[in-house]
Design a protein around this motif. Structure first.
Motif, PDB file in Angstrom:
ATOM      1  N   ASP A   9       0.864  -1.179   0.000  1.00 16.49           N
ATOM      2  CA  ASP A   9       0.000   0.000   0.000  1.00 16.49           C
ATOM      3  C   ASP A   9       0.903   1.232   0.000  1.00 16.49           C
ATOM      4  O   ASP A   9       1.575   1.520   1.004  1.00 16.49           O
ATOM      5  CB  ASP A   9      -0.909   0.004   1.225  1.00 16.49           C
ATOM      6  N   LEU A  10       0.904   1.938  -1.110  1.00 23.04           N
ATOM      7  CA  LEU A  10       1.716   3.137  -1.243  1.00 23.04           C
ATOM      8  C   LEU A  10       0.967   4.353  -0.697  1.00 23.04           C
ATOM      9  O   LEU A  10      -0.267   4.324  -0.561  1.00 23.04           O
ATOM     10  CB  LEU A  10       2.076   3.365  -2.708  1.00 23.04           C
ATOM     11  N   VAL A  11       1.684   5.401  -0.412  1.00 23.31           N
ATOM     12  CA  VAL A  11       1.058   6.633   0.082  1.00 23.31           C
ATOM     13  C   VAL A  11       0.149   7.221  -0.977  1.00 23.31           C
ATOM     14  O   VAL A  11      -0.928   7.764  -0.679  1.00 23.31           O
ATOM     15  CB  VAL A  11       2.135   7.639   0.526  1.00 23.31           C
ATOM     16  N   GLN A  12       0.538   7.097  -2.252  1.00 23.06           N
ATOM     17  CA  GLN A  12      -0.280   7.563  -3.355  1.00 23.06           C
ATOM     18  C   GLN A  12      -0.052   6.660  -4.564  1.00 23.06           C
ATOM     19  O   GLN A  12       0.954   5.950  -4.627  1.00 23.06           O
ATOM     20  CB  GLN A  12       0.049   9.012  -3.706  1.00 23.06           C
ATOM     21  N   PRO A  13      -0.987   6.631  -5.520  1.00 24.62           N
ATOM     22  CA  PRO A  13      -0.821   5.753  -6.686  1.00 24.62           C
ATOM     23  C   PRO A  13       0.470   6.045  -7.445  1.00 24.62           C
ATOM     24  O   PRO A  13       0.885   7.201  -7.577  1.00 24.62           O
ATOM     25  CB  PRO A  13      -2.057   6.071  -7.543  1.00 24.62           C
ATOM     26  N   GLU A  14       1.087   4.965  -7.932  1.00 22.16           N
ATOM     27  CA  GLU A  14       2.318   5.082  -8.709  1.00 22.16           C
ATOM     28  C   GLU A  14       2.285   4.076  -9.854  1.00 22.16           C
ATOM     29  O   GLU A  14       1.420   3.199  -9.908  1.00 22.16           O
ATOM     30  CB  GLU A  14       3.550   4.807  -7.827  1.00 22.16           C
ATOM     31  N   ALA A  15       3.252   4.206 -10.750  1.00 18.42           N
ATOM     32  CA  ALA A  15       3.422   3.218 -11.807  1.00 18.42           C
ATOM     33  C   ALA A  15       3.792   1.874 -11.165  1.00 18.42           C
ATOM     34  O   ALA A  15       4.264   1.832 -10.017  1.00 18.42           O
ATOM     35  CB  ALA A  15       4.522   3.668 -12.767  1.00 18.42           C
ATOM     36  N   PRO A  16       3.577   0.757 -11.870  1.00 16.38           N
ATOM     37  CA  PRO A  16       3.928  -0.554 -11.306  1.00 16.38           C
ATOM     38  C   PRO A  16       5.359  -0.597 -10.788  1.00 16.38           C
ATOM     39  O   PRO A  16       6.290  -0.115 -11.444  1.00 16.38           O
ATOM     40  CB  PRO A  16       3.736  -1.502 -12.490  1.00 16.38           C
ATOM     41  N   ILE A  17       5.519  -1.148  -9.598  1.00 12.21           N
ATOM     42  CA  ILE A  17       6.830  -1.228  -8.952  1.00 12.21           C
ATOM     43  C   ILE A  17       7.724  -2.197  -9.703  1.00 12.21           C
ATOM     44  O   ILE A  17       7.296  -3.293 -10.090  1.00 12.21           O
ATOM     45  CB  ILE A  17       6.678  -1.676  -7.483  1.00 12.21           C
ATOM     46  N   VAL A  18       8.955  -1.799  -9.904  1.00 15.71           N
ATOM     47  CA  VAL A  18       9.951  -2.664 -10.556  1.00 15.71           C
ATOM     48  C   VAL A  18      11.125  -2.835  -9.603  1.00 15.71           C
ATOM     49  O   VAL A  18      11.864  -1.884  -9.323  1.00 15.71           O
ATOM     50  CB  VAL A  18      10.434  -2.059 -11.890  1.00 15.71           C
ATOM     51  N   VAL A  19      11.271  -4.057  -9.054  1.00 15.13           N
ATOM     52  CA  VAL A  19      12.389  -4.365  -8.168  1.00 15.13           C
ATOM     53  C   VAL A  19      12.881  -5.780  -8.485  1.00 15.13           C
ATOM     54  O   VAL A  19      12.097  -6.626  -8.943  1.00 15.13           O
ATOM     55  CB  VAL A  19      11.988  -4.294  -6.671  1.00 15.13           C
TER      56      VAL A  19
ATOM     57  N   ALA B  34      12.556 -10.453   2.399  1.00 16.69           N
ATOM     58  CA  ALA B  34      13.242  -9.362   3.097  1.00 16.69           C
ATOM     59  C   ALA B  34      13.979  -8.453   2.112  1.00 16.69           C
ATOM     60  O   ALA B  34      13.962  -7.219   2.246  1.00 16.69           O
ATOM     61  CB  ALA B  34      14.214  -9.934   4.129  1.00 16.69           C
ATOM     62  N   ALA B  35      14.609  -9.053   1.109  1.00 18.62           N
ATOM     63  CA  ALA B  35      15.346  -8.256   0.131  1.00 18.62           C
ATOM     64  C   ALA B  35      14.400  -7.394  -0.693  1.00 18.62           C
ATOM     65  O   ALA B  35      14.692  -6.226  -0.986  1.00 18.62           O
ATOM     66  CB  ALA B  35      16.154  -9.178  -0.782  1.00 18.62           C
ATOM     67  N   VAL B  36      13.248  -7.956  -1.057  1.00 24.65           N
ATOM     68  CA  VAL B  36      12.274  -7.201  -1.849  1.00 24.65           C
ATOM     69  C   VAL B  36      11.688  -6.063  -1.021  1.00 24.65           C
ATOM     70  O   VAL B  36      11.575  -4.926  -1.494  1.00 24.65           O
ATOM     71  CB  VAL B  36      11.152  -8.131  -2.355  1.00 24.65           C
ATOM     72  N   VAL B  37      11.319  -6.354   0.228  1.00 26.85           N
ATOM     73  CA  VAL B  37      10.761  -5.324   1.110  1.00 26.85           C
ATOM     74  C   VAL B  37      11.746  -4.179   1.284  1.00 26.85           C
ATOM     75  O   VAL B  37      11.378  -2.994   1.226  1.00 26.85           O
ATOM     76  CB  VAL B  37      10.378  -5.927   2.471  1.00 26.85           C
ATOM     77  N   SER B  38      13.008  -4.527   1.481  1.00 27.31           N
ATOM     78  CA  SER B  38      14.034  -3.503   1.668  1.00 27.31           C
ATOM     79  C   SER B  38      14.160  -2.609   0.436  1.00 27.31           C
ATOM     80  O   SER B  38      14.239  -1.379   0.547  1.00 27.31           O
ATOM     81  CB  SER B  38      15.383  -4.171   1.961  1.00 27.31           C
ATOM     82  N   GLU B  39      14.136  -3.219  -0.745  1.00 31.98           N
ATOM     83  CA  GLU B  39      14.276  -2.451  -1.980  1.00 31.98           C
ATOM     84  C   GLU B  39      13.044  -1.575  -2.231  1.00 31.98           C
ATOM     85  O   GLU B  39      13.160  -0.412  -2.641  1.00 31.98           O
ATOM     86  CB  GLU B  39      14.487  -3.408  -3.156  1.00 31.98           C
ATOM     87  N   VAL B  40      11.847  -2.120  -1.964  1.00 34.61           N
ATOM     88  CA  VAL B  40      10.619  -1.339  -2.149  1.00 34.61           C
ATOM     89  C   VAL B  40      10.593  -0.153  -1.185  1.00 34.61           C
ATOM     90  O   VAL B  40      10.248   0.971  -1.564  1.00 34.61           O
ATOM     91  CB  VAL B  40       9.374  -2.233  -1.937  1.00 34.61           C
ATOM     92  N   ALA B  41      10.968  -0.392   0.070  1.00 31.86           N
ATOM     93  CA  ALA B  41      10.975   0.680   1.073  1.00 31.86           C
ATOM     94  C   ALA B  41      11.983   1.766   0.729  1.00 31.86           C
ATOM     95  O   ALA B  41      11.767   2.958   1.024  1.00 31.86           O
ATOM     96  CB  ALA B  41      11.274   0.088   2.443  1.00 31.86           C
ATOM     97  N   ARG B  42      13.082   1.371   0.111  1.00 30.92           N
ATOM     98  CA  ARG B  42      14.112   2.353  -0.245  1.00 30.92           C
ATOM     99  C   ARG B  42      13.650   3.280  -1.373  1.00 30.92           C
ATOM    100  O   ARG B  42      13.954   4.478  -1.370  1.00 30.92           O
ATOM    101  CB  ARG B  42      15.380   1.615  -0.689  1.00 30.92           C
ATOM    102  N   ALA B  43      12.866   2.728  -2.318  1.00 32.15           N
ATOM    103  CA  ALA B  43      12.538   3.481  -3.520  1.00 32.15           C
ATOM    104  C   ALA B  43      11.135   4.085  -3.525  1.00 32.15           C
ATOM    105  O   ALA B  43      10.815   4.869  -4.415  1.00 32.15           O
ATOM    106  CB  ALA B  43      12.711   2.583  -4.752  1.00 32.15           C
ATOM    107  N   HIS B  44      10.293   3.740  -2.528  1.00 30.11           N
ATOM    108  CA  HIS B  44       8.907   4.194  -2.572  1.00 30.11           C
ATOM    109  C   HIS B  44       8.419   4.610  -1.188  1.00 30.11           C
ATOM    110  O   HIS B  44       8.937   4.141  -0.161  1.00 30.11           O
ATOM    111  CB  HIS B  44       7.992   3.076  -3.107  1.00 30.11           C
ATOM    112  N   ARG B  45       7.397   5.472  -1.162  1.00 33.94           N
ATOM    113  CA  ARG B  45       6.770   5.888   0.094  1.00 33.94           C
ATOM    114  C   ARG B  45       5.651   4.891   0.398  1.00 33.94           C
ATOM    115  O   ARG B  45       4.664   4.799  -0.336  1.00 33.94           O
ATOM    116  CB  ARG B  45       6.233   7.301  -0.007  1.00 33.94           C
ATOM    117  N   ILE B  46       5.807   4.147   1.508  1.00 38.25           N
ATOM    118  CA  ILE B  46       4.907   3.027   1.809  1.00 38.25           C
ATOM    119  C   ILE B  46       4.016   3.363   2.991  1.00 38.25           C
ATOM    120  O   ILE B  46       4.472   3.865   4.019  1.00 38.25           O
ATOM    121  CB  ILE B  46       5.730   1.756   2.126  1.00 38.25           C
ATOM    122  N   ALA B  47       2.721   3.023   2.861  1.00 35.05           N
ATOM    123  CA  ALA B  47       1.781   3.156   3.974  1.00 35.05           C
ATOM    124  C   ALA B  47       1.654   1.842   4.748  1.00 35.05           C
ATOM    125  O   ALA B  47       1.525   1.847   5.969  1.00 35.05           O
ATOM    126  CB  ALA B  47       0.407   3.586   3.464  1.00 35.05           C
ATOM    127  N   ASP B  48       1.725   0.717   4.025  1.00 44.10           N
ATOM    128  CA  ASP B  48       1.569  -0.587   4.689  1.00 44.10           C
ATOM    129  C   ASP B  48       2.101  -1.686   3.773  1.00 44.10           C
ATOM    130  O   ASP B  48       2.147  -1.526   2.545  1.00 44.10           O
ATOM    131  CB  ASP B  48       0.099  -0.849   5.020  1.00 44.10           C
TER     132      ASP B  48
END
Length: 325
Positions: free
Chosen positions: A250-260, A282-296
């Motif tokens: 769940d991102l803070v706001q809509p974005e293009a499809p995540i690529v990790v 864990a590796a995917v979560v870390s990469e997503v958190a680094r590149a995107h603003r996450i709500a959940d």
């Protein structure tokens, strides 16, 4: 060696189905269970799994004596269920999640009192067991409530009590947590674990809830198209039919499809995206958190239906056996 509490070999059950137009009806034999064979040792908790229509309920009905097998051999607690049903009933407990054995218009306490007479349990033993189960399952607040007014979770606890008042060696459960909320599911699972650990009660359960299997079962049997397809532990089942896990972001706001790396975006709805994982979460979560603003974030395990479906898509026709845990 200890005698198995359940033993089946080449077990099968056929039904005759009538089909066709009214004036051209024809009868066709359908095999609900074809060639099932397994044993369950005293003290085991075994999950009996498979998609709808696989033959799970038919097998359960043969194990409890409701149905007679068309062929093969079945013994439960050393007895032949369909021919020694009354004797078997005194040694097993049965709970069907979508049906109740309680009297609908009676208070729960009265239903449990009638159950005592059905099983011919002495009054002092009944009182002692009811007191113990009342404490373990927290029945006291609704013992005087008519069964029809109980919530689904309360009724399930009442059904479990009714099935256990005569201290059975084997407890057979068909979808014991179906429709229950998270709190009720957890309470039922913890009670069943305690029952198995402290009393040594053998438990065989069917379920579509992976949480039931993961919390309760060290061993699983998978049936599909009436045949045993797998016998082993849950890790072995997943290894046999690997199914990817899903990360819901769940991102803070809509974005293009995540690529990790290690993930593929399979669905996007507004700010929510579903990523199918092919590597360590864990590796995917870390990469997503680094590149995107996450709500959940939520990690979803594949359910039993998915695992079983993949097992059969792989074309496995012969039973797969792994070492018992």
């Amino acid at each position: 060696m200890t005698e198995p509490i359940i033993e089946t070999a080449n077990l099968g059950r056929d039904f005759v189905r009538t089909e066709g137009p009214l004036l051209r009806r024809r009868r066709r034999t359908v095999s609900a269970v074809q060639d099932v064979g397994f044993t369950v040792a005293p003290g085991e908790i075994v999950g009996y799994l498979g998609p709808n229509g696989a033959g799970k309920s038919t097998t359960m009905k043969m194990l409890t004596g409701i149905l007679a097998p068309s062929r093969g051999r079945v013994r439960v607690c050393g007895l032949e269920p369909s021919r020694q049903r009354t004797r078997l009933a005194a040694r097993i407990g049965v709970v069907f999640g979508q049906r109740t054995t309680l009297w609908w218009d009676l208070p729960l306490r009265d239903s449990l009192a009638l159950t005592r007479h059905l099983y011919r349990v002495p009054a002092d033993l009944h009182a002692a067991r009811l007191a113990e189960l009342t404490e373990l399952l927290e029945l006291e607040p609704f013992l005087t409530t008519p069964v029809r007014q109980l919530s689904l979770g309360q009724r399930m606890r009442g059904d479990l009590t009714a099935a256990l008042l005569h201290a059975p060696e084997l407890l057979v459960l068909d979808e014991p947590t179906i429709g229950l909320d998270v709190v009720s599911k957890s309470a039922i699972r913890e009670f069943l674990l305690r029952l198995n650990t402290e009393r040594g009660t053998t438990i065989l359960l069917t379920t579509h809830d992976l949480g039931d299997v993961e919390r309760l079962c060290r061993r699983v049997l998978v049936i599909d198209h009436g045949r045993t397809a797998f016998d082993g532990d849950l890790a072995g089942l997943r290894a046999t039919a690997p199914t990817p896990r899903t990360l819901v972001v769940d991102l803070v706001q809509p974005e293009a499809p995540i690529v990790v790396p290690g993930a593929r975006t399979v669905r996007v709805e507004g700010p929510r995206q579903w990523l199918e994982l092919s590597t360590n979460p864990a590796a995917v979560v870390s990469e997503v958190a680094r590149a995107h603003r996450i709500a959940d974030l939520t990690l979803r395990e594949p359910d039993i239906e998915e695992v079983v479906a993949r097992l059969y898509r792989a074309g496995r026709e012969e039973p797969t056996a792994l070492p018992r845990p």
